[in-house]
Design an enzyme around this catalytic site. Structure first.
Site, PDB file in Angstrom:
ATOM      1  N   HIS A 181       0.846  -1.188   0.000  1.00  8.78           N
ATOM      2  CA  HIS A 181       0.000   0.000   0.000  1.00  8.78           C
ATOM      3  C   HIS A 181       0.885   1.243   0.000  1.00  8.78           C
ATOM      4  O   HIS A 181       1.978   1.229   0.572  1.00  8.78           O
ATOM      5  CB  HIS A 181      -0.892   0.052   1.249  1.00  8.78           C
ATOM      6  CG  HIS A 181      -2.157  -0.727   1.144  1.00  8.78           C
ATOM      7  ND1 HIS A 181      -2.755  -1.305   2.242  1.00  8.78           N
ATOM      8  CD2 HIS A 181      -2.973  -1.013   0.097  1.00  8.78           C
ATOM      9  CE1 HIS A 181      -3.865  -1.930   1.874  1.00  8.78           C
ATOM     10  NE2 HIS A 181      -4.009  -1.758   0.577  1.00  8.78           N
ATOM     11  N   CYS A 275      -2.199   2.802   9.151  1.00 10.72           N
ATOM     12  CA  CYS A 275      -3.194   1.791   8.797  1.00 10.72           C
ATOM     13  C   CYS A 275      -4.380   1.824   9.760  1.00 10.72           C
ATOM     14  O   CYS A 275      -5.514   1.531   9.360  1.00 10.72           O
ATOM     15  CB  CYS A 275      -2.561   0.402   8.812  1.00 10.72           C
ATOM     16  SG  CYS A 275      -1.451   0.069   7.443  1.00 10.72           S
TER      17      CYS A 275
END
Length: 282
Positions: A181, A275
């Site tokens: 990511h 996150c």
């Protein structure tokens, strides 16, 4: 300079201001690692859920102590990765772009997060046509959105985001599976500043970042490996994994206030500070 190295760091006594933020988090009540969808996940290794909860609580307490507002979405059984709230959506100017996950194990998270936004009264909401994994791959910098692709988010979703938000979206290609990511390889520090790990990006994307942010802070491989770039900044305070000692010192020299936290239990699923943190931008 090698793409994995760092540049000499001058002392920059820049005056910086923290801006209170509104954040969304999800307690790791059902956290476990029973499947593997990234190189960090090893189902054969034990997970200490109680420790994960303690570490998450500490992160939330840090945010509250800094003056941020923290909303909490209820975790759902069977969705162990729901703790990673950043993946649940992207919110800019009060508009919500929902998340559509690539892996079956996480697909139910997208509707769960959109249901929360609907219950909170958000009306400008888009269920996406193409796969995107929320702020895992969309990081606003001022009035621009940096958008990751290569492992999770479909590049076609970048156009979808640009049309929805009405902001320029810059595509960046990730090439290192350990940084699957964008928010594992790049962190936004202010409306004009970022830090990133050059080796996680394709040559063209490195050139784009160099042109846009010539004074960006480059992380070294050691700090990138402990998810030091999975960080949250309010413009002055930068919350990041405490193991990223090099980044902590270099952020301090640039006038930021780095705050190290321990989220090693959640790292077993490939996540850390950012996150766990979805910013609700008004």
């Amino acid at each position: 300079m090698s793409i994995g190295g760092t540049q000499p760091e001058p002392i920059r006594p820049t005056a910086r201001t923290a801006t209170p933020r509104r954040l969304l988090m999800c307690r790791p009540q059902h956290f476990e690692v029973t499947y593997s969808i990234n190189p960090w996940m090893h189902p054969e290794k034990p997970v200490d859920r109680e420790l994960a909860l303690l570490q998450w609580d500490r992160l939330r307490e840090v945010y509250l102590s800094l003056g941020h507002t923290v909303e909490v979405i209820d975790p759902l059984p069977g969705l162990p990765d729901m703790v990673f709230a950043a993946n649940g959506a992207t919110v800019v100017d009060g508009k919500v772009l929902g998340a559509r996950f690539r892996h079956l194990e996480r697909t139910a998270e997208g509707p769960a997060y959109l249901s929360w936004f609907a219950a909170q009264g958000y009306r400008d909401v888009l269920w996406p046509e193409f796969i995107n994994e929320g702020e895992g791959d969309y990081l606003p910098v001022g009035r621009r959105i940096l958008a990751g692709t290569g492992f999770r988010t479909d590049q076609r979703s970048h156009h979808e985001a640009q049309e929805f938000f009405g902001l320029p979206v810059t595509s960046l290609t990730l090439v290192d599976p350990e940084h699957y990511h964008l928010d594992t390889a790049l962190a936004v520090l202010s409306d004009t500043e970022i830090m990133y790990y050059p080796a996680a990006f394709s040559p063209g994307s490195r050139s784009v970042l160099q042109n846009l942010f010539p004074d960006a802070l480059h992380a070294d491989p050691q700090d990138a490996a402990v998810f030091g770039l999975n960080a949250f900044s309010d413009g002055y305070n930068v919350v990041l994994p405490q193991a990223a000692a090099g980044l902590i010192e270099r952020l301090r020299r640039r006038g930021f206030n780095p705050i190290g936290v321990d989220l090693t239990e959640l790292l077993k699923a490939g996540g850390a500070v950012k996150c766990c943190t979805l910013e609700l931008r008004p």
